[in-house]
Enzyme design. Sequence first.
Site, mmCIF file in Angstrom:
data_model
loop_
_atom_site.group_PDB
_atom_site.id
_atom_site.type_symbol
_atom_site.label_atom_id
_atom_site.label_comp_id
_atom_site.label_asym_id
_atom_site.label_seq_id
_atom_site.Cartn_x
_atom_site.Cartn_y
_atom_site.Cartn_z
ATOM 1 N N ASP A 132 0.828 -1.199 0.000
ATOM 2 C CA ASP A 132 0.000 0.000 0.000
ATOM 3 C C ASP A 132 0.863 1.251 0.000
ATOM 4 O O ASP A 132 0.460 2.305 0.496
ATOM 5 C CB ASP A 132 -0.926 -0.010 1.230
ATOM 6 C CG ASP A 132 -2.038 1.024 1.115
ATOM 7 O OD1 ASP A 132 -2.598 1.409 2.172
ATOM 8 O OD2 ASP A 132 -2.332 1.471 -0.020
ATOM 9 N N LYS A 184 3.003 3.261 -5.674
ATOM 10 C CA LYS A 184 2.495 2.218 -6.580
ATOM 11 C C LYS A 184 3.577 1.726 -7.541
ATOM 12 O O LYS A 184 3.549 0.579 -7.959
ATOM 13 C CB LYS A 184 1.265 2.724 -7.331
ATOM 14 C CG LYS A 184 0.186 3.315 -6.398
ATOM 15 C CD LYS A 184 -0.086 2.470 -5.150
ATOM 16 C CE LYS A 184 -0.791 3.266 -4.062
ATOM 17 N NZ LYS A 184 -0.792 2.551 -2.752
ATOM 18 N N ASN A 233 -5.121 -0.512 -4.339
ATOM 19 C CA ASN A 233 -5.080 0.516 -5.386
ATOM 20 C C ASN A 233 -4.647 0.033 -6.757
ATOM 21 O O ASN A 233 -4.033 0.798 -7.517
ATOM 22 C CB ASN A 233 -4.146 1.667 -4.969
ATOM 23 C CG ASN A 233 -4.441 2.176 -3.605
ATOM 24 O OD1 ASN A 233 -3.588 2.107 -2.708
ATOM 25 N ND2 ASN A 233 -5.632 2.704 -3.401
ATOM 26 N N GLU A 283 -11.414 4.191 -1.371
ATOM 27 C CA GLU A 283 -11.853 4.537 -0.006
ATOM 28 C C GLU A 283 -12.704 5.809 0.028
ATOM 29 O O GLU A 283 -12.375 6.812 -0.573
ATOM 30 C CB GLU A 283 -10.641 4.695 0.938
ATOM 31 C CG GLU A 283 -9.521 5.556 0.433
ATOM 32 C CD GLU A 283 -8.445 4.769 -0.279
ATOM 33 O OE1 GLU A 283 -8.741 3.726 -0.835
ATOM 34 O OE2 GLU A 283 -7.294 5.239 -0.303
HETATM 35 O O1 77R Z 1 -0.212 6.972 -2.806
HETATM 36 C C1 77R Z 1 -0.844 6.222 -2.083
HETATM 37 N N1 77R Z 1 -0.255 5.526 -1.110
HETATM 38 C C2 77R Z 1 1.199 5.663 -0.887
HETATM 39 C C3 77R Z 1 1.476 6.897 0.003
HETATM 40 C C4 77R Z 1 2.954 7.189 0.183
HETATM 41 C C5 77R Z 1 3.743 5.965 0.610
HETATM 42 C C6 77R Z 1 5.069 6.374 1.215
HETATM 43 N N2 77R Z 1 5.819 5.162 1.502
HETATM 44 C C7 77R Z 1 5.601 4.337 2.552
HETATM 45 C C8 77R Z 1 6.516 3.311 2.438
HETATM 46 N N3 77R Z 1 7.276 3.530 1.340
HETATM 47 C C9 77R Z 1 6.845 4.664 0.773
HETATM 48 C C10 77R Z 1 -2.331 6.134 -2.234
HETATM 49 C C11 77R Z 1 -2.994 7.109 -3.003
HETATM 50 C C12 77R Z 1 -4.385 7.077 -3.135
HETATM 51 C C13 77R Z 1 -5.077 8.117 -3.946
HETATM 52 C C14 77R Z 1 -6.180 7.774 -4.733
HETATM 53 C C15 77R Z 1 -6.847 8.740 -5.482
HETATM 54 C C16 77R Z 1 -6.389 10.045 -5.460
HETATM 55 F F1 77R Z 1 -7.039 11.002 -6.192
HETATM 56 C C17 77R Z 1 -5.276 10.390 -4.702
HETATM 57 C C18 77R Z 1 -4.627 9.440 -3.939
HETATM 58 C C19 77R Z 1 -5.144 6.079 -2.505
HETATM 59 C C20 77R Z 1 -4.480 5.103 -1.756
HETATM 60 O O2 77R Z 1 -5.200 4.103 -1.134
HETATM 61 C C21 77R Z 1 -3.087 5.113 -1.621
HETATM 62 O O3 77R Z 1 -2.516 4.105 -0.891
HETATM 63 MG MG MG Z 2 -3.918 2.523 -0.560
#
Ligand code: 77R
Ligand code: MG
Length: 214
Positions: free
Chosen positions: A141, A144, A170, A199
Site C-alpha cells: 500500500d 504504486k 489501489n 476509499e
Molecule cells: O499513494 C498512495 N499511497 C502511498 C502513500 C505514500 C507511501 C510512502 N511510503 C511508505 C513506504 N514507502 C513509501 C495512495 C494514493 C491514493 C489516492 C487515490 C486517489 C487520489 F485522487 C489520490 C490518492 C489512494 C491510496 O489508497 C493510496 O494508498
Molecule cells: Mg492505498
Amino acid sequence: TGSSRPQRILKAVQKNATKGDPQSVISAIDYYCRHKEWAMNVGDDKGLILDSVLTEVNPSMALELGTYCGYSSVRIARLLSPNSKLITVEFNPAFAAIARQIIAYAGLQDKVTIVEGASGDLIPKMKERFGLKSFDFVFLDHWKDRYVPDTKLLEDCGLLRKGTVLLADNVICPGAPEYLKYVRNNPRYESRYYPSVLEYTKAEDGLEKSVFLG
Ligand SMILES: O=C(NCCCCCn1ccnc1)c1cc(-c2ccc(F)cc2)cc(O)c1O
Ligand SMILES: [Mg+2]
C-alpha cells in the site's frame, strides 16, 4: 503553521474512539475520512476484503508496506493470533509518528513494529534484523511504482515462501498496471482480483490477491 491531515485524524481518534478498542479506532477514522476530510486509508469497503483475506491466511508474520496513519496496521493487527506480529514500513517520519500513536491508542503496540525508511533499503535487512525466515502475508500500500521492484526484492531475499499471500491496494486507482502484469503473467503466482471502490468514494478500485507458489 496549522495541523496536518494525519494530526487531525489522530485528534479524531482521541476524541471519538475508546482507548484499547481497535474497532472504535477504525470506525472513528472511517467516520472522519468519509464525512470530514478524505484520506488515503484502505477504508471500510476494501477493509472488509482485507479482513476476510487475513482471517483466511491467519499469518504469524505479516508485512505492510505503507503505514500512513496506521489504519490498516490496526485492521491487520486486531485480527492477528497471539504471538503473531506485523512489521509495517513507512518512508515518511511524520506519518510514522502519527501511526505509532494511533496503533498505541488501539492497544496494539505489542503486535506492531513500525520501521521508518525506504522499503528498498529495509527489505534486504529484515531477516537479520527481525530473525525471521519468511512472511506469511504482505499488504502492499505504498508508492504504486514500488510494488514490482519490492515484490522482486522480497522474492530475491527469500522472504516469501510457498503459499505466502500478497494483497495489493489501489491496483485500479491510482493504479499499479505494471504490478498487475507482473503477478498475472507469472507462473510463480496465482492471482485473483477483488473489485471494490476507492476509499470513501464511489470510484472504482480493488485489491489483487496473489499467492506465491515458490
Ligand atoms: O499513494 C498512495 N499511497 C502511498 C502513500 C505514500 C507511501 C510512502 N511510503 C511508505 C513506504 N514507502 C513509501 C495512495 C494514493 C491514493 C489516492 C487515490 C486517489 C487520489 F485522487 C489520490 C490518492 C489512494 C491510496 O489508497 C493510496 O494508498
Ligand atoms: Mg492505498
